[in-house]
Design a protein around this motif. Structure first.
Motif, PDB file in Angstrom:
ATOM      1  N   LEU A   1      26.135   5.056  45.114  1.00  0.00           N
ATOM      2  CA  LEU A   1      24.487   4.983  45.457  1.00  0.00           C
ATOM      3  C   LEU A   1      24.014   4.785  43.936  1.00  0.00           C
ATOM      4  CD1 LEU A   1      21.965   4.965  47.280  1.00  0.00           C
ATOM      5  CD2 LEU A   1      22.013   7.518  46.988  1.00  0.00           C
ATOM      6  N   TYR A   2      24.356   5.617  43.071  1.00  0.00           N
ATOM      7  CA  TYR A   2      23.537   5.726  41.698  1.00  0.00           C
ATOM      8  C   TYR A   2      23.625   4.229  41.032  1.00  0.00           C
ATOM      9  CZ  TYR A   2      27.922   5.899  39.094  1.00  0.00           C
ATOM     10  OH  TYR A   2      29.113   5.852  38.535  1.00  0.00           O
ATOM     11  N   GLU A   3      24.648   3.446  41.540  1.00  0.00           N
ATOM     12  CA  GLU A   3      24.828   2.217  40.833  1.00  0.00           C
ATOM     13  C   GLU A   3      23.936   1.290  41.331  1.00  0.00           C
ATOM     14  OE1 GLU A   3      29.372   2.432  41.442  1.00  0.00           O
ATOM     15  OE2 GLU A   3      29.173   1.130  39.952  1.00  0.00           O
ATOM     16  N   VAL A   4      23.457   1.297  42.851  1.00  0.00           N
ATOM     17  CA  VAL A   4      22.709   0.216  43.322  1.00  0.00           C
ATOM     18  C   VAL A   4      21.220   0.870  43.388  1.00  0.00           C
ATOM     19  CG1 VAL A   4      24.711  -0.467  44.532  1.00  0.00           C
ATOM     20  CG2 VAL A   4      23.318   1.123  45.722  1.00  0.00           C
ATOM     21  N   LYS A   5      20.849   1.965  43.376  1.00  0.00           N
ATOM     22  CA  LYS A   5      19.477   2.491  43.729  1.00  0.00           C
ATOM     23  C   LYS A   5      18.542   1.783  42.819  1.00  0.00           C
ATOM     24  CE  LYS A   5      19.099   6.594  40.811  1.00  0.00           C
ATOM     25  NZ  LYS A   5      17.889   6.277  40.199  1.00  0.00           N
ATOM     26  N   ASP A   6      18.798   1.374  41.337  1.00  0.00           N
ATOM     27  CA  ASP A   6      17.829   0.718  40.727  1.00  0.00           C
ATOM     28  C   ASP A   6      17.950  -0.678  40.663  1.00  0.00           C
ATOM     29  OD1 ASP A   6      18.121   3.540  38.360  1.00  0.00           O
ATOM     30  OD2 ASP A   6      16.706   3.132  39.784  1.00  0.00           O
ATOM     31  N   ASP A   7      18.781  -1.233  41.678  1.00  0.00           N
ATOM     32  CA  ASP A   7      19.033  -2.619  41.708  1.00  0.00           C
ATOM     33  C   ASP A   7      19.247  -2.984  43.323  1.00  0.00           C
ATOM     34  OD1 ASP A   7      21.741  -4.964  40.866  1.00  0.00           O
ATOM     35  OD2 ASP A   7      19.580  -5.179  40.741  1.00  0.00           O
ATOM     36  N   MET A   8      18.169  -2.625  43.923  1.00  0.00           N
ATOM     37  CA  MET A   8      17.917  -3.088  45.217  1.00  0.00           C
ATOM     38  C   MET A   8      17.775  -4.564  45.382  1.00  0.00           C
ATOM     39  SD  MET A   8      18.243  -0.403  47.356  1.00  0.00           S
ATOM     40  CE  MET A   8      18.511   1.185  47.060  1.00  0.00           C
ATOM     41  N   LYS A   9      18.461  -5.275  46.474  1.00  0.00           N
ATOM     42  CA  LYS A   9      18.341  -6.641  46.440  1.00  0.00           C
ATOM     43  C   LYS A   9      17.446  -7.108  47.577  1.00  0.00           C
ATOM     44  CE  LYS A   9      21.475  -7.381  43.407  1.00  0.00           C
ATOM     45  NZ  LYS A   9      21.182  -7.972  42.070  1.00  0.00           N
ATOM     46  N   TYR A  10      17.173  -6.287  48.748  1.00  0.00           N
ATOM     47  CA  TYR A  10      16.298  -6.666  49.849  1.00  0.00           C
ATOM     48  C   TYR A  10      15.203  -5.826  49.960  1.00  0.00           C
ATOM     49  CZ  TYR A  10      20.703  -8.989  50.858  1.00  0.00           C
ATOM     50  OH  TYR A  10      21.842 -10.037  50.654  1.00  0.00           O
ATOM     51  N   TRP A  11      14.040  -6.440  50.088  1.00  0.00           N
ATOM     52  CA  TRP A  11      12.624  -5.643  50.230  1.00  0.00           C
ATOM     53  C   TRP A  11      11.866  -5.968  51.350  1.00  0.00           C
ATOM     54  CZ3 TRP A  11      11.373  -1.984  46.370  1.00  0.00           C
ATOM     55  CH2 TRP A  11      12.226  -1.873  45.188  1.00  0.00           C
ATOM     56  N   GLY A  12      11.443  -4.876  51.982  1.00  0.00           N
ATOM     57  CA  GLY A  12      10.241  -5.192  53.157  1.00  0.00           C
ATOM     58  C   GLY A  12       8.912  -5.171  52.665  1.00  0.00           C
ATOM     59  N   LYS A  13       8.187  -5.792  53.445  1.00  0.00           N
ATOM     60  CA  LYS A  13       6.720  -5.766  53.067  1.00  0.00           C
ATOM     61  C   LYS A  13       6.302  -4.063  53.386  1.00  0.00           C
ATOM     62  CE  LYS A  13       5.367 -10.084  54.902  1.00  0.00           C
ATOM     63  NZ  LYS A  13       4.631 -10.961  55.948  1.00  0.00           N
TER      64      LYS A  13
END
Length: 125
Positions: free
Chosen positions: A105-117
């Motif tokens: 998780l720590y590897e991806v939490k600052d590199d989120m690829k998909y965002w909602g409104k």
């Protein structure tokens, strides 16, 4: 994956709100998920993250002990329970996702690829 946050609103200080984020698309159970917020005139801030199984969570220092992130993989939902809200919690809250296959998780939490409104949370004093 597509994300849609909901549950924001106006609450008085000390109150609670529960944000929800509905996901669509395939592979939800492989994704790390997070909540972020952005207040007017400020940079986006990390709030919380949860790993693909729900067994690992991280929180921003400003919300530790007050907010709880959770997920329901069967329903493709992620939640943010916010308690003891303060005016400084006022912001637009966004849910986000990143494929976590092969990663912690720590590897991806600052590199989120998909965002909602986002959904607006306003806390009055």
């Amino acid at each position: 994956v597509q994300l849609q946050a909901s549950g924001g609103g106006l609450v008085t200080a000390g109150g609670s709100l529960r944000l929800s984020c509905a996901a669509s698309g395939r592979g939800f159970s492989f994704y790390g998920l997070g909540w972020f917020r952005q207040a007017p005139g400020k940079e986006r801030e990390f709030v919380a993250a949860i790993n693909f199984s729900g067994g690992t969570t991280y929180y921003g220092d400003s919300v530790k002990g007050r907010f709880t992130i959770s997920r329901d993989n069967a329903k493709k939902m992620v939640y943010l329970q916010m308690n003891n809200l303060a005016p400084e919690d006022t912001a637009v809250y966004y849910c986000a996702a990143a494929n976590q296959e092969g990663k912690r998780l720590y590897e991806v939490k600052d590199d989120m690829k998909y965002w909602g409104k986002g959904t607006l949370v306003t806390v009055s004093s």
